[in-house]
Design an enzyme around this catalytic site. Structure first.
Site, short mmCIF file in Angstrom:
data_model
loop_
_atom_site.label_atom_id
_atom_site.label_comp_id
_atom_site.label_asym_id
_atom_site.label_seq_id
_atom_site.Cartn_x
_atom_site.Cartn_y
_atom_site.Cartn_z
N SER A 28 0.77 -1.31 -0.03
CA SER A 28 0.08 0.04 0.10
C SER A 28 0.83 1.29 0.07
CB SER A 28 -1.03 -0.22 1.27
OG SER A 28 -1.90 1.01 1.02
N ASN A 29 0.23 2.33 0.42
CA ASN A 29 1.07 3.53 0.32
C ASN A 29 0.58 4.57 1.53
OD1 ASN A 29 -1.10 5.28 -0.72
ND2 ASN A 29 -1.09 3.89 -2.23
N PRO A 30 1.23 5.74 1.90
CA PRO A 30 0.74 6.35 2.92
C PRO A 30 -0.52 7.11 2.87
CG PRO A 30 3.02 6.94 2.53
CD PRO A 30 2.36 6.08 1.38
N SER A 31 -1.30 7.04 1.70
CA SER A 31 -2.34 8.10 1.63
C SER A 31 -3.14 8.06 2.92
CB SER A 31 -3.11 7.87 0.14
OG SER A 31 -4.33 8.62 0.28
#
Ligand code: PMT
Length: 237
Positions: A28-31
């Site tokens: 995933s990513n930090p959004s």
């Protein structure tokens, strides 16, 4: 309050996607969803009928009724939800941070540790923004009959570009390659802006080669700034 977006149907994506390797691990990513949710709330306040397609976000992201929210987890689910609803929309704003890759296989059970390194084969996810750009091109080539509702006309397509280098060049490439009307470029990987921060600074790139820079300010004011530019583009149509 003035409602300059009254009657407009807006679809917005927000948050990250999760691409599961097994039931307990994902890419995933930090959004955080803050940027997309601020846009959705502000658009609704300005009179738009908003549909929000949201990846998994924290409890601090909430939406006021009557906004319709479709929760999704993976890029493939987001793609399906967006494509299902895009046709009944006047404005599409793709603020989500969609994973470009997913594990080729998802194990139904927790993968157990073994000695030595592990190799995971990743495959591409669908590019939602590029698919919308193609849909828009097809609609522009086959415009509706005069008696068809305006939502059948090509929608205004707004993409985001999250970059750590060559921000403007990469954003312009996205604008042209993905057939967007506007790209919102933001620098990520810096403190106090971009991912998960309450603030952001953006550059708006349009097809007339204008580049408009925002101040570093709250995501609510950035949302207003973006919507103001969208209204300007709509008024030129
Ligand atoms: O959520 P926050 O914490 O508030 O952070 C906000 C943000 C940094 C996530 C937001 O401002 C932002 O930049 N969103 C886009 C992030 C991103 O995925 O950028 P990108 O340059 O990788 O993708 C370009 C565009 O293609 C984006 O509109 C993205 O939604 C879209 N995309 C990307 C991959 C994919 N498979 N399909 C897509 O549609």
């Amino acid at each position: 309050m003035k409602q300059p977006l009254k009657g407009r149907r807006i679809l917005i994506t927000a948050g990250p996607t999760r691409e599961y390797l097994d039931p307990v691990r994902f890419l995933s990513n930090p959004s955080s969803g803050k940027m997309g949710y601020a846009l959705a709330e502000e658009a609704q306040k300005q009179g738009a009928k908003v549909m929000l397609i949201s990846g998994p976000v924290g409890a601090y992201c909430h939406t006021p009724p009557p906004m319709r929210v479709i929760p999704v987890t993976s890029a493939q689910q987001m793609y399906r939800a967006v494509m299902q609803h895009a046709k009944q929309t006047d404005i599409l704003i793709m603020a989500a941070a969609v994973s470009d890759y997913r594990p080729e296989k998802t194990s139904p059970h927790k993968v157990k540790k073994r000695p030595g390194p592990m190799t995971i084969r990743l495959v591409r996810t669908p590019d939602i923004l590029a698919a919308l750009g193609k849909m828009k091109r097809a609609r522009a080539q086959h415009p509706p009959e005069a008696d068809q509702p305006p939502a059948e006309a090509a929608p205004l397509l707004v993409g985001f570009a999250a970059e750590t280098q060559n921000l403007i060049k990469n954003a312009r490439d996205k604008l042209l390659k993905k057939n967007c009307d506007l790209v919102v470029a933001n620098q990520v990987g810096k403190n106090h802006q971009g991912f998960a921060s309450d603030q952001n600074q953006v550059f708006l790139l349009d097809r007339d080669k204008n580049i408009t820079r925002s101040p570093l300010t709250s995501k609510r004011l950035i949302a207003r700034f973006i919507l103001r530019h969208i209204k300007k583009l709509l008024s030129k149509r």
